[in-house]
Scaffold this active site. Structure first.
Site, PDB file in Angstrom:
ATOM      1  N   HIS A 240      58.518 -24.678  61.380  1.00  0.00           N
ATOM      2  CA  HIS A 240      57.576 -25.304  60.453  1.00  0.00           C
ATOM      3  C   HIS A 240      56.268 -24.528  60.314  1.00  0.00           C
ATOM      4  CE1 HIS A 240      56.387 -27.995  57.414  1.00  0.00           C
ATOM      5  NE2 HIS A 240      55.179 -27.900  57.927  1.00  0.00           N
ATOM      6  N   TYR A 244      53.555 -22.274  56.961  1.00  0.00           N
ATOM      7  CA  TYR A 244      52.118 -22.080  56.718  1.00  0.00           C
ATOM      8  C   TYR A 244      51.725 -20.605  56.885  1.00  0.00           C
ATOM      9  CZ  TYR A 244      52.247 -27.028  56.437  1.00  0.00           C
ATOM     10  OH  TYR A 244      52.586 -28.291  56.022  1.00  0.00           O
ATOM     11  N   HIS A 391      62.785 -28.457  47.257  1.00  0.00           N
ATOM     12  CA  HIS A 391      61.408 -28.501  47.797  1.00  0.00           C
ATOM     13  C   HIS A 391      60.942 -27.105  48.182  1.00  0.00           C
ATOM     14  CE1 HIS A 391      58.132 -29.190  50.617  1.00  0.00           C
ATOM     15  NE2 HIS A 391      58.872 -28.757  51.620  1.00  0.00           N
ATOM     16  N   PHE A 392      61.783 -26.376  48.917  1.00  0.00           N
ATOM     17  CA  PHE A 392      61.208 -25.119  49.403  1.00  0.00           C
ATOM     18  C   PHE A 392      61.273 -23.989  48.380  1.00  0.00           C
ATOM     19  CE2 PHE A 392      65.374 -24.781  51.806  1.00  0.00           C
ATOM     20  CZ  PHE A 392      65.809 -23.554  51.351  1.00  0.00           C
ATOM     21  N   HIS A 393      62.029 -24.189  47.298  1.00  0.00           N
ATOM     22  CA  HIS A 393      61.927 -23.169  46.242  1.00  0.00           C
ATOM     23  C   HIS A 393      60.674 -23.404  45.403  1.00  0.00           C
ATOM     24  CE1 HIS A 393      65.907 -21.934  47.475  1.00  0.00           C
ATOM     25  NE2 HIS A 393      65.728 -20.830  46.763  1.00  0.00           N
ATOM     26  N   ARG A 454      73.328 -29.603  50.600  1.00  0.00           N
ATOM     27  CA  ARG A 454      72.829 -28.240  50.572  1.00  0.00           C
ATOM     28  C   ARG A 454      73.826 -27.366  51.322  1.00  0.00           C
ATOM     29  NH1 ARG A 454      67.952 -27.588  55.051  1.00  0.00           N
ATOM     30  NH2 ARG A 454      67.972 -25.485  54.236  1.00  0.00           N
ATOM     31  N   ARG A 455      73.723 -26.057  51.197  1.00  0.00           N
ATOM     32  CA  ARG A 455      74.537 -25.112  51.961  1.00  0.00           C
ATOM     33  C   ARG A 455      76.032 -25.457  51.926  1.00  0.00           C
ATOM     34  NH1 ARG A 455      70.772 -24.633  57.406  1.00  0.00           N
ATOM     35  NH2 ARG A 455      69.450 -22.980  56.618  1.00  0.00           N
TER      36      ARG A 455
HETATM   37 FE1  HAS Z   1      58.169 -28.258  53.633  1.00  0.00          FE
HETATM   38  C1  HAS Z   1      61.427 -28.655  54.681  1.00  0.00           C
HETATM   39  C2  HAS Z   1      57.410 -31.429  54.649  1.00  0.00           C
HETATM   40  C3  HAS Z   1      54.871 -27.810  52.661  1.00  0.00           C
HETATM   41  C4  HAS Z   1      58.788 -24.919  53.134  1.00  0.00           C
HETATM   42  N1  HAS Z   1      59.799 -27.036  53.862  1.00  0.00           N
HETATM   43  C5  HAS Z   1      61.043 -27.394  54.287  1.00  0.00           C
HETATM   44  C6  HAS Z   1      61.896 -26.242  54.322  1.00  0.00           C
HETATM   45  C7  HAS Z   1      61.130 -25.173  53.930  1.00  0.00           C
HETATM   46  C8  HAS Z   1      59.817 -25.691  53.623  1.00  0.00           C
HETATM   47  C9  HAS Z   1      61.561 -23.726  53.853  1.00  0.00           C
HETATM   48  O1  HAS Z   1      58.662 -33.593  56.406  1.00  0.00           O
HETATM   49  C10 HAS Z   1      63.379 -26.246  54.651  1.00  0.00           C
HETATM   50  C11 HAS Z   1      63.705 -25.773  56.009  1.00  0.00           C
HETATM   51  C12 HAS Z   1      65.216 -25.799  56.201  1.00  0.00           C
HETATM   52  O2  HAS Z   1      65.857 -24.800  55.862  1.00  0.00           O
HETATM   53  O3  HAS Z   1      65.731 -26.820  56.639  1.00  0.00           O
HETATM   54  N2  HAS Z   1      56.490 -29.417  53.625  1.00  0.00           N
HETATM   55  C13 HAS Z   1      56.397 -30.688  54.057  1.00  0.00           C
HETATM   56  C14 HAS Z   1      55.050 -31.197  53.825  1.00  0.00           C
HETATM   57  C15 HAS Z   1      54.339 -30.172  53.259  1.00  0.00           C
HETATM   58  C16 HAS Z   1      55.245 -29.051  53.153  1.00  0.00           C
HETATM   59  C17 HAS Z   1      54.533 -32.566  54.150  1.00  0.00           C
HETATM   60  N3  HAS Z   1      57.053 -26.679  53.004  1.00  0.00           N
HETATM   61  C18 HAS Z   1      55.726 -26.703  52.667  1.00  0.00           C
HETATM   62  C19 HAS Z   1      55.293 -25.393  52.290  1.00  0.00           C
HETATM   63  C20 HAS Z   1      56.394 -24.564  52.422  1.00  0.00           C
HETATM   64  C21 HAS Z   1      57.487 -25.404  52.866  1.00  0.00           C
HETATM   65  C22 HAS Z   1      53.887 -25.038  51.862  1.00  0.00           C
HETATM   66  C23 HAS Z   1      56.551 -23.106  52.191  1.00  0.00           C
HETATM   67  C24 HAS Z   1      55.610 -22.296  51.835  1.00  0.00           C
HETATM   68  N4  HAS Z   1      59.229 -29.765  54.477  1.00  0.00           N
HETATM   69  C25 HAS Z   1      58.726 -30.961  54.864  1.00  0.00           C
HETATM   70  C26 HAS Z   1      59.774 -31.734  55.547  1.00  0.00           C
HETATM   71  C27 HAS Z   1      60.919 -30.953  55.567  1.00  0.00           C
HETATM   72  C28 HAS Z   1      60.547 -29.716  54.881  1.00  0.00           C
HETATM   73  C29 HAS Z   1      59.658 -33.077  56.145  1.00  0.00           C
HETATM   74  C30 HAS Z   1      62.272 -31.291  56.188  1.00  0.00           C
HETATM   75  C31 HAS Z   1      63.225 -31.787  55.158  1.00  0.00           C
HETATM   76  C32 HAS Z   1      64.591 -32.024  55.781  1.00  0.00           C
HETATM   77  O4  HAS Z   1      64.920 -33.168  56.034  1.00  0.00           O
HETATM   78  O5  HAS Z   1      65.341 -31.056  56.002  1.00  0.00           O
HETATM   79  C33 HAS Z   1      52.861 -30.239  52.877  1.00  0.00           C
HETATM   80  O6  HAS Z   1      52.131 -29.327  53.640  1.00  0.00           O
HETATM   81  C34 HAS Z   1      52.637 -30.060  51.423  1.00  0.00           C
HETATM   82  C35 HAS Z   1      51.187 -30.332  51.015  1.00  0.00           C
HETATM   83  C36 HAS Z   1      50.913 -29.833  49.619  1.00  0.00           C
HETATM   84  C37 HAS Z   1      50.341 -30.545  48.636  1.00  0.00           C
HETATM   85  C38 HAS Z   1      50.154 -29.929  47.260  1.00  0.00           C
HETATM   86  C39 HAS Z   1      48.703 -29.546  46.952  1.00  0.00           C
HETATM   87  C40 HAS Z   1      48.612 -28.870  45.632  1.00  0.00           C
HETATM   88  C41 HAS Z   1      47.891 -27.749  45.371  1.00  0.00           C
HETATM   89  C42 HAS Z   1      47.924 -27.177  43.985  1.00  0.00           C
HETATM   90  C43 HAS Z   1      46.625 -27.382  43.316  1.00  0.00           C
HETATM   91  C44 HAS Z   1      46.739 -27.306  41.856  1.00  0.00           C
HETATM   92  C45 HAS Z   1      45.692 -27.058  41.076  1.00  0.00           C
HETATM   93  C46 HAS Z   1      45.865 -27.135  39.597  1.00  0.00           C
HETATM   94  C47 HAS Z   1      44.346 -26.745  41.610  1.00  0.00           C
HETATM   95  C48 HAS Z   1      49.905 -31.930  48.840  1.00  0.00           C
HETATM   96  C49 HAS Z   1      47.061 -27.062  46.400  1.00  0.00           C
HETATM   97  C50 HAS Z   1      45.576 -25.837  38.971  1.00  0.00           C
HETATM   98  C51 HAS Z   1      45.122 -25.991  37.581  1.00  0.00           C
HETATM   99  C52 HAS Z   1      45.690 -25.274  36.592  1.00  0.00           C
HETATM  100  C53 HAS Z   1      44.966 -25.172  35.335  1.00  0.00           C
HETATM  101  C54 HAS Z   1      47.009 -24.659  36.737  1.00  0.00           C
END
Ligand code: HAS
Length: 568
Positions: A240, A244, A391-393, A454-455
């Site tokens: 995990h 980050y 999610h992760f893509h 998946r997979r």
């Molecule tokens: Fe995740 C599974 C929970 C973030 C990657 N995650 C994965 C896996 C990967 C991955 C690779 O709780 C699969 C692993 C596997 O093979 O089994 N993830 C989270 C949570 C967050 C999160 C709570 N993940 C990421 C990030 C990743 C990533 C970042 C890669 C870089 N994830 C999970 C959980 C699983 C999981 C479970 C397990 C699922 C399962 O059961 O297998 C948080 O940190 C996310 C917080 C992000 C936000 C979004 C903020 C938005 C922003 C954009 C701002 C936009 C603006 C607009 C300013 C709340 C900052 C711009 C304006 C314009 C004009 C365009």
């Protein structure tokens, strides 16, 4: 902004000269190797999407790669998620640290040792994947009891070893700067990268233990049985925080480069530092949210990790606010009026800005799907379905990769000394990537909710509903769009390296050399304090888990024989 000239204009000052040469060769080697690793991984992706689509397989049943589903998924994950990212991050870190601190890397020649270690690791991994595809199909998570050939794990060990040496070089360089600049705050970009390397170094301890004490001995035949649950827990201790480690370099760009590239300024630097200290503390003790469905881990430990997972999403919300405000400022400076006028006034025609904005848009969907995953009830619905790759893509494949590519679009020309081959191509590459990844996220998410695992080779699955099959066909379309985008990316990279003739203009590189904002307290850089708090959190979050695992029902039944010929 950095004042050192670009790589093609060799300066007369010997210190700057060494730095420029190092950028050209050392950083260049990291970035090119990262792009080679990505090339091996990236082109597997669309074929997996095709392979999972019933309609595609009906019309094109005999594409050779279709015989190697798990091998292709393994190569895709290992190359994209582990090798591409690590090479890119280390190269980018060297570049930003040298430029921001205006000093040579400490023990710079050791950086070549680190590079060679990682590169030999890459060669070992590729050799294993290509010569023993069957036995090395253990996926990028390499869960025991599936055991790959030893070379697979040695490749990973060398990658980790090289990255540790690289971290030491960066820490020493920072320490020297710190001593010479008492009372100053290190530039924000370096602050973020130091946090990132600490997270990485702590996290890799988990996977290193798994490799050294379980997987390598099993692959050498020294262990005949392994404890899968312990292996998975050690993996996720690393797995995990790994996400980050990928995200924070993209945040370096969003916080310290994009505001100026877009024509505005960051809303608050001190707020940014608070966000990154939160990442430092909370991104490691959360791995159990990948194991909500696993037996042998107590509900109370899963609860603690859920709470910490929700806390680690807070700095991303702070990022949305801070960087969002910077973009609003930029949009208004560019003439945007009214409530949303600033959105349309972004520099959408500039690929370097546009790709990052596209990345942010995919991150909104990807981040919120992460929060859904983090709830243990909802996780029971989506775990092991195609929702998870959706999610992760959107996070890794969308936000992070789009931002890395936008960095490549200015950094490669700076190092090569030639302008980007084609800005228009870069913009179209970004647009197709954004559209492809958004469609991929939507269709894989929908298919997952309809029960698609998946997979798995879903095109041949008789148990899937019409709805799931429909969305898997849509996924194949997204794969086609992403294939086109990947080709555009490599045309531009090869074009920039070999065919671009126009020298890069002597201009600014988006790296500031200014010390940090004086409103940030100096104790933010007391790393000992943060490491102490992190240690306590780890003890609280993982202590009971490992005690439980290592003492509970200590009997042979929990150990299972290793499997040397995994899935076909
Ligand atoms: Fe995740 C599974 C929970 C973030 C990657 N995650 C994965 C896996 C990967 C991955 C690779 O709780 C699969 C692993 C596997 O093979 O089994 N993830 C989270 C949570 C967050 C999160 C709570 N993940 C990421 C990030 C990743 C990533 C970042 C890669 C870089 N994830 C999970 C959980 C699983 C999981 C479970 C397990 C699922 C399962 O059961 O297998 C948080 O940190 C996310 C917080 C992000 C936000 C979004 C903020 C938005 C922003 C954009 C701002 C936009 C603006 C607009 C300013 C709340 C900052 C711009 C304006 C314009 C004009 C365009």
């Amino acid at each position: 902004m950095a004042t050192i000239s670009l790589a093609h204009q060799l300066p007369t000052n010997p210190r700057s000269l060494t730095m420029v040469m190092r950028e050209r060769y050392l950083v260049g080697a990291h970035i090119i190797t990262a792009l080679i690793a990505l090339m091996f991984g990236i082109f597997m992706g669309p074929f997996q999407a095709f392979h999972r689509s019933p309609t595609f397989v009906r019309y094109f049943p005999s594409i050779p790669i279709f015989s190697y589903y798990y091998q292709a998924v393994t190569a895709h994950g290992v190359m994209n998620a582990l090798f591409f990212t690590t090479f890119f991050i280390i190269g980018f870190t060297y570049f930003v640290v040298e430029r921001s601190l205006q000093r040579k890397l400490r023990l710079g020649s050791l950086a070549w040792v680190a590079y060679v270690s990682m590169a030999v690791g890459l060669v070992m991994m590729l050799a294993t994947l290509l010569t023993e595809p069957q036995r090395s199909a253990v996926l990028y998570t390499f869960y025991p009891p599936m055991i790959a050939p030893a070379l697979f794990y040695f490749g990973l060990v060398l990658l980790a070893l090289g990255s540790w040496i690289a971290s030491a070089i960066v820490f020493l360089t920072y320490r020297d700067w710190r001593r010479e600049h008492p009372g100053e705050r290190v530039p924000l970009a370096v602050f973020i990268l130091i946090v990132n390397l600490i997270v990485w170094d702590v996290a890799t301890i988990g996977v290193a233990i798994e490799l050294v004490f379980m997987l390598i001995p099993a692959s050498l035949g020294i262990l005949q049985t392994v404890e899968p649950q312990l292996g998975r827990t050690l993996f996720w201790f690393f797995g995990h925080p790994l996400v980050y480690f990928w995200l924070l370099p993209a945040y370096v760009s969003w916080y310290t480069m994009l505001p100026r590239q877009a024509g505005g300024k960051l809303f608050s630097e001190p707020l940014a530092r608070v966000a990154f200290l939160m990442f430092l503390l909370f991104s490691v003790p959360v791995g159990l949210h990948h194991q909500f469905s696993d037996p042998g881990v107590s509900a109370s430990s899963k609860g603690v990790h859920t709470l910490l997972t929700l806390i680690v999403s807070v700095p991303s919300f702070m990022t949305a606010f801070n960087v969002g405000a910077a973009l609003e400022n930029a949009g208004r400076n560019n003439g945007g009026k009214g409530l949303l006028g600033w959105v349309w006034k972004q520099r959408w025609g500039d690929p370097i800005v546009a790709l990052q904005l596209f990345g942010m848009l995919t991150f909104i969907a990807g981040g919120f799907s992460g929060l859904i995953n983090a709830s243990s009830q909802l996780n029971a619905t989506i775990h092991n379905t195609s929702w998870v790759p959706a999610h992760f893509h959107q996070t890794l494949g969308g936000a992070v990769t789009l931002t890395y590519i936008s960095i490549v679009y200015w950094m490669l020309p700076a190092i090569r000394g030639r302008q980007l081959f084609s800005k228009k191509l870069a913009l179209w590459q970004g647009i197709t990537w954004f559209v492809g990844m958004t469609l991929f996220g939507l269709s894989m998410g929908e298919a997952g909710l309809a029960g698609a695992p998946r997979r798995a080779v879903t095109s041949a699955a008789p148990y899937l509903s019409e709805r799931a099959l429909f969305w898997l066909d849509v996924t194949a379309i997204s794969g086609l769009i992403l294939l086109i985008s990947s080709i555009l990316l490599y045309v531009n990279i090869v074009g920039t390296l070999f065919f671009s003739r126009r020298p890069v203009e002597a201009g600014e590189i988006p790296i500031t050399t200014r010390s940090g904002d004086t409103r940030s307290p100096l104790w933010f850089e007391r790393w000992g304090i943060w490491l102490g708090v992190l240690g306590l959190l780890l003890l609280m979050a993982y202590g009971p888990v490992f005690v439980e695992m290592l003492t509970y029902e200590w009997n042979i039944l929990r150990y299972v024989p290793v499997i040397n010929t995994p899935m076909r």
